[in-house]
Scaffold this motif. Structure first.
Motif, PDB file in Angstrom:
ATOM      1  N   CYS A  11      23.437  64.268 -15.999  1.00 23.96           N
ATOM      2  CA  CYS A  11      22.743  63.500 -16.958  1.00 23.96           C
ATOM      3  C   CYS A  11      23.549  62.971 -18.073  1.00 23.96           C
ATOM      4  N   ILE A  12      24.298  63.922 -18.719  1.00 23.05           N
ATOM      5  CA  ILE A  12      24.998  63.699 -19.735  1.00 23.05           C
ATOM      6  C   ILE A  12      26.344  62.572 -19.342  1.00 23.05           C
ATOM      7  N   LYS A  13      26.913  62.901 -18.411  1.00 28.86           N
ATOM      8  CA  LYS A  13      27.831  61.989 -17.691  1.00 28.86           C
ATOM      9  C   LYS A  13      27.433  60.460 -17.665  1.00 28.86           C
ATOM     10  N   GLU A  14      26.180  60.486 -17.094  1.00 27.53           N
ATOM     11  CA  GLU A  14      25.465  59.322 -16.924  1.00 27.53           C
ATOM     12  C   GLU A  14      25.210  58.449 -18.064  1.00 27.53           C
ATOM     13  N   ILE A  15      24.738  59.251 -19.167  1.00 29.00           N
ATOM     14  CA  ILE A  15      24.279  58.834 -20.439  1.00 29.00           C
ATOM     15  C   ILE A  15      25.717  58.174 -20.995  1.00 29.00           C
ATOM     16  N   VAL A  16      26.634  59.135 -21.134  1.00 34.27           N
ATOM     17  CA  VAL A  16      28.174  58.500 -21.731  1.00 34.27           C
ATOM     18  C   VAL A  16      28.766  57.376 -21.087  1.00 34.27           C
ATOM     19  N   GLY A  17      28.591  57.340 -19.756  1.00 30.34           N
ATOM     20  CA  GLY A  17      29.026  56.477 -18.969  1.00 30.34           C
ATOM     21  C   GLY A  17      28.269  54.860 -19.141  1.00 30.34           C
ATOM     22  N   THR A  18      27.021  55.112 -19.221  1.00 30.85           N
ATOM     23  CA  THR A  18      26.378  53.817 -19.693  1.00 30.85           C
ATOM     24  C   THR A  18      26.617  53.338 -21.153  1.00 30.85           C
ATOM     25  N   ILE A  19      26.554  54.129 -21.949  1.00 32.85           N
ATOM     26  CA  ILE A  19      27.157  53.840 -23.176  1.00 32.85           C
ATOM     27  C   ILE A  19      28.518  53.221 -23.367  1.00 32.85           C
ATOM     28  N   SER A  20      29.450  53.668 -22.724  1.00 33.52           N
ATOM     29  CA  SER A  20      30.571  53.375 -22.638  1.00 33.52           C
ATOM     30  C   SER A  20      30.664  52.008 -22.016  1.00 33.52           C
ATOM     31  N   SER A  21      29.934  51.625 -20.951  1.00 27.66           N
ATOM     32  CA  SER A  21      30.045  50.681 -20.129  1.00 27.66           C
ATOM     33  C   SER A  21      29.330  49.328 -21.144  1.00 27.66           C
ATOM     34  N   SER A  50      16.475  68.824 -13.750  1.00 25.98           N
ATOM     35  CA  SER A  50      17.544  67.978 -14.091  1.00 25.98           C
ATOM     36  C   SER A  50      18.968  68.922 -14.132  1.00 25.98           C
ATOM     37  N   HIS A  51      20.011  68.316 -13.662  1.00 25.26           N
ATOM     38  CA  HIS A  51      21.202  68.760 -13.661  1.00 25.26           C
ATOM     39  C   HIS A  51      21.749  68.243 -15.279  1.00 25.26           C
ATOM     40  N   GLU A  52      21.832  68.862 -16.249  1.00 20.91           N
ATOM     41  CA  GLU A  52      22.218  68.457 -17.473  1.00 20.91           C
ATOM     42  C   GLU A  52      23.907  67.862 -17.603  1.00 20.91           C
ATOM     43  N   ALA A  53      24.624  68.600 -16.752  1.00 22.97           N
ATOM     44  CA  ALA A  53      25.859  67.915 -17.020  1.00 22.97           C
ATOM     45  C   ALA A  53      25.985  66.541 -16.326  1.00 22.97           C
ATOM     46  N   ALA A  69       9.373  53.279 -29.052  1.00 20.11           N
ATOM     47  CA  ALA A  69      10.338  54.134 -28.465  1.00 20.11           C
ATOM     48  C   ALA A  69       9.834  54.807 -27.012  1.00 20.11           C
ATOM     49  N   GLY A  70       8.655  54.936 -26.975  1.00 22.23           N
ATOM     50  CA  GLY A  70       7.956  55.341 -25.846  1.00 22.23           C
ATOM     51  C   GLY A  70       7.961  54.465 -24.785  1.00 22.23           C
ATOM     52  N   ASN A  71       8.012  53.268 -24.941  1.00 23.48           N
ATOM     53  CA  ASN A  71       8.007  52.110 -24.078  1.00 23.48           C
ATOM     54  C   ASN A  71       9.116  51.633 -23.719  1.00 23.48           C
ATOM     55  N   LEU A  72      10.276  52.317 -24.030  1.00 24.40           N
ATOM     56  CA  LEU A  72      11.733  51.606 -23.657  1.00 24.40           C
ATOM     57  C   LEU A  72      11.831  52.827 -22.458  1.00 24.40           C
ATOM     58  N   SER A  73      12.870  52.060 -21.804  1.00 28.07           N
ATOM     59  CA  SER A  73      13.480  52.961 -20.349  1.00 28.07           C
ATOM     60  C   SER A  73      14.284  53.664 -20.789  1.00 28.07           C
ATOM     61  N   GLY A  74      14.520  54.951 -20.295  1.00 26.75           N
ATOM     62  CA  GLY A  74      15.641  55.632 -20.946  1.00 26.75           C
ATOM     63  C   GLY A  74      15.927  57.086 -19.831  1.00 26.75           C
ATOM     64  N   TRP A  75      16.314  58.021 -20.386  1.00 25.85           N
ATOM     65  CA  TRP A  75      16.569  59.112 -19.286  1.00 25.85           C
ATOM     66  C   TRP A  75      15.577  60.105 -19.655  1.00 25.85           C
ATOM     67  N   VAL A  76      15.035  60.542 -18.463  1.00 27.27           N
ATOM     68  CA  VAL A  76      14.018  61.698 -18.545  1.00 27.27           C
ATOM     69  C   VAL A  76      14.631  62.934 -18.005  1.00 27.27           C
ATOM     70  N   ILE A  77      14.907  64.023 -18.837  1.00 31.40           N
ATOM     71  CA  ILE A  77      15.427  65.338 -18.479  1.00 31.40           C
ATOM     72  C   ILE A  77      14.564  66.256 -18.617  1.00 31.40           C
TER      73      ILE A  77
END
Length: 306
Positions: free
Chosen positions: A172-182, A167-170, A155-163
């Motif tokens: 970050c959450i928008k980016e995460i949800v957008g990526t999941i949705s896409s 960081s501005h959490e709101a 898991a640590g070798n995967l690219s992801g979101w580092v918060i």
């Protein structure tokens, strides 16, 4: 800051699965349940993403362990929030080990969020993660330590979101949800695409929309009744709606506006785009103003009407 996730896996056709959930959300409750994960879950659900979260989805009376493991297997994407105390929990580590197993056996996609931890903490068992494994190594779960370590390293070798604290959490959450949705629409089937001749018409319509060029596009489809106008427009909507910040599909607007009035149509439009049921329009003039402000604020909105 959050980095755009690219933790996806190429799934062979033979691994094609049916999924009961879009997302399985794995997290350490005492760290994030009432803050980050709470907001993340709310935004996922508002986006129409079917998300398994234990305290929201677990049927009453079921044993937690088997139910969670079953939910992992039935989820297309595993969204794992690694917080400082994640590795303290044997339940979390069991979840993670099973998630990583499902990556290989079921073609599951893993999207990691490193919440106030560094990915190297997972790979090298540093700081809080090292302390947790020191305790696990001499505890009742010591026989699981090696499989947990391998899962964390992977898991640590995967690219992801580092918060982190900057960081501005709101955002970050928008980016995460957008990526999941896409990711999800490409996994769905457009039921209209098997109709004879529709693929050519669909590609022609999409080229006229010039989606990536920016600006505003109005496309009208004209023809005799029963000629497939609605079918073509619906197929296009299914394919492109995920590319927009807001989207809506309004049916039979002439009949509906005659029966319920323009105010109700305005409320329906705003509710669909804003993903809320609480929109109230006082008058048609007020509704036009609200829609104008919304369109100025959102850079990408798709609307299908007929």
């Amino acid at each position: 800051m959050a980095s755009s996730s690219s933790a996806s896996h190429s799934v062979p056709a033979s691994m094609s699965q049916s999924w009961n959930y879009d997302v399985f959300l794995s997290f350490r409750g005492e760290d994030t349940r009432r803050n980050f994960v709470d907001h993340l879950y709310k935004d996922l659900v508002q986006q129409g993403i079917q998300t398994y979260k234990d305290d929201e989805t677990l049927p009453r009376g079921e044993r937690i362990g088997p139910a969670l493991l079953k939910a992992i297997q039935e989820s297309r994407i595993a969204l794992v929030v690694f917080s400082q105390n994640y590795a303290d929990s044997s339940w979390c580590l069991d979840e993670l080990a099973h998630i990583m197993e499902c990556v290989d056996t079921r073609g599951q996609i893993v999207e990691p969020v490193f919440y106030h931890v560094d990915p190297s903490d997972l790979r090298k068992l540093k700081r809080k993660y090292g302390e947790a494994f020191g305790e696990h190594s001499v505890g009742e779960n010591k026989h699981k330590v090696e499989s947990w370590r391998k899962a964390l390293e992977k898991a640590g070798n995967l690219s992801g979101w580092v918060i982190d604290e900057n960081s501005h959490e709101a955002k970050c959450i928008k980016e995460i949800v957008g990526t999941i949705s896409s990711r999800l629409p490409s996994l769905f089937t457009n039921v209209n695409k098997d109709l004879i001749g529709i693929e050519t018409r669909l590609q022609d319509l999409k080229s006229k929309l010039e989606i990536q060029s920016g600006g505003v596009r109005f496309i009208g489809i004209w023809g005799v009744g029963g000629g497939g106008k609605t079918t073509l427009a619906s197929a296009a909507y299914v394919e492109i709606s995920h590319l927009f910040e807001g989207c809506c599909l309004l049916e039979n607007i002439r009949e509906e506006s005659s029966k319920q009035g323009l105010k109700k149509l305005q409320e329906n439009f705003l509710s669909l785009v804003l993903k809320t049921k609480d929109v109230v329009v006082g008058s048609e003039i007020e509704g036009r103003g609200m829609i104008e402000r919304l369109l100025c604020r959102c850079s990408r909105i798709a609307c299908l009407v007929w």
